[in-house]
Design an enzyme around this catalytic site. Structure first.
Site, PDB file in Angstrom:
ATOM      1  N   LYS A   1     -14.690  50.258  10.604  1.00 37.35           N
ATOM      2  CA  LYS A   1     -13.918  49.703  12.177  1.00 37.35           C
ATOM      3  C   LYS A   1     -15.244  48.919  12.431  1.00 37.35           C
ATOM      4  CE  LYS A   1     -16.770  52.026  14.168  1.00 37.35           C
ATOM      5  NZ  LYS A   1     -17.715  52.166  15.722  1.00 37.35           N
TER       6      LYS A   1
ATOM      7  N   ASP B   1     -15.240  58.974  15.408  1.00 38.77           N
ATOM      8  CA  ASP B   1     -14.732  58.340  15.165  1.00 38.77           C
ATOM      9  C   ASP B   1     -13.408  58.290  13.703  1.00 38.77           C
ATOM     10  OD1 ASP B   1     -16.071  56.541  15.639  1.00 38.77           O
ATOM     11  OD2 ASP B   1     -17.820  56.206  14.820  1.00 38.77           O
TER      12      ASP B   1
END
Length: 314
Positions: A18, A145
């Site tokens: 990401k 996350d």
């Protein structure tokens, strides 16, 4: 309780890295985490995780960034497997094999990605029939996350980042990532430096940060130039204070023609947004030909989150 005898011999899941397009850091919460507003995008730099039944809980790590990844019980992927097993009343251990191509301690959620992939792979191996929302509840216990890496795409993260809301984004964005070739950055160390900078400057963090409307508009329009203009990371000053070379790297990338550049998450990987695929190739070549960086990776986003793939492709 699910029996491994009815399960396939192994399951492989593929999971993306990401980049935080925007990271706004609020005050410290009672639980020690900071209140966050972030805009995540999953990009086409992947780890793969394979799980198979075993006599003991084990993990092995291979690949470009295998060095420095623990193979003990504190490995986040192994923790994901044992946590899911506990939640689902599964007693059969698994062996977890990680093919590591996402930088470690680089601000790209490499450890969280492996945890998300392990949850998906083990859920399939054990045939649990769990929804993504149920997996996200477990993912949130592993790290801020991890839930996003189950979703992928582009999304807004709130709370400490674990509350994920999909965001509308059109088109494909082209990225060049320069992973650090030196010492990584500890996430707690970066947040600690951020807090010191905020206190030194006499700033008051927004108690309820929210995404920049201009960013959401740029994503909806698929406009790379507009997105580049609003890329922002509240942790960047802290990361650069701890690693001044990152500031030089951002300056170099902008000089080579990137539309925008920023430290990814808590760093030290630096992400550069480019106009298109050709511009991304040109930027990567400029970094390597100039000797500014030797380890350069091109990727696109958004891409899907963790998902099972045929074992033959592992």
């Amino acid at each position: 309780m699910t029996s491994a005898l009815l399960s396939p011999p192994s399951v492989t899941a593929r999971v993306p890295a990401k980049v935080n397009l925007e990271l706004l850091v609020g005050p410290v919460r009672d639980d020690g985490f900071h209140t966050l507003s972030t805009v995540y995008q999953a990009v086409s730099l992947h780890d793969t995780v394979t799980v198979r039944p075993a006599q003991e809980w084990e993990v092995a790590v291979h690949g470009t960034f295998a060095d420095g990844v623990p193979t003990t019980a504190d490995n986040l992927a192994l923790r994901a497997a044992t946590l899911l097993a506990e939640a689902a009343d599964v007693v059969e251990p698994v062996h977890v094999t990680i093919r590591k191509e996402i930088p470690v301690a680089g601000g790209m959620a490499g450890g969280s990605a492996d945890a998300a992939a392990t949850l998906v792979a083990c859920e399939h191996l054990w045939d649990l029939g769990m929804t993504k929302d149920a997996l996200c509840d477990i993912a949130a216990e592993l790290g801020s996350d991890v839930p996003f890496l189950l979703h992928g795409g582009t999304a807004v993260g709130s709370g400490r980042g674990e509350i994920v809301t999909p965001a509308l984004a059109r088109g494909t964005f082209h990225w060049v990532f320069v992973p650090s070739t030196g010492t990584g950055l500890s996430t707690p160390a970066v947040y600690g430096e951020h807090d010191r900078i905020v206190a030194r400057r006499g700033l008051t963090p927004d108690p309820d940060p929210t995404p920049n409307p201009a960013m959401m508009s740029a994503l909806l329009g698929g406009d790379a130039e507009a997105l580049a203009a609003v890329l922002h990371n509240d942790l960047q000053d802290a990361a650069v204070a701890l690693r001044p070379d990152l500031g030089d790297l951002i300056d170099a990338g902008m000089g080579f023609g990137a539309l925008g550049g920023l430290v990814s998450g808590s760093g030290p990987t630096v992400a550069f947004l480019c106009a298109d695929a050709e511009a991304a190739i040109d930027l990567a070549v400029s970094f390597t030909a100039s000797g500014t960086a030797t380890n350069v990776v091109r990727a696109t986003g958004p891409v899907a989150g963790a998902q099972v793939v045929p074992t033959s492709r592992a």
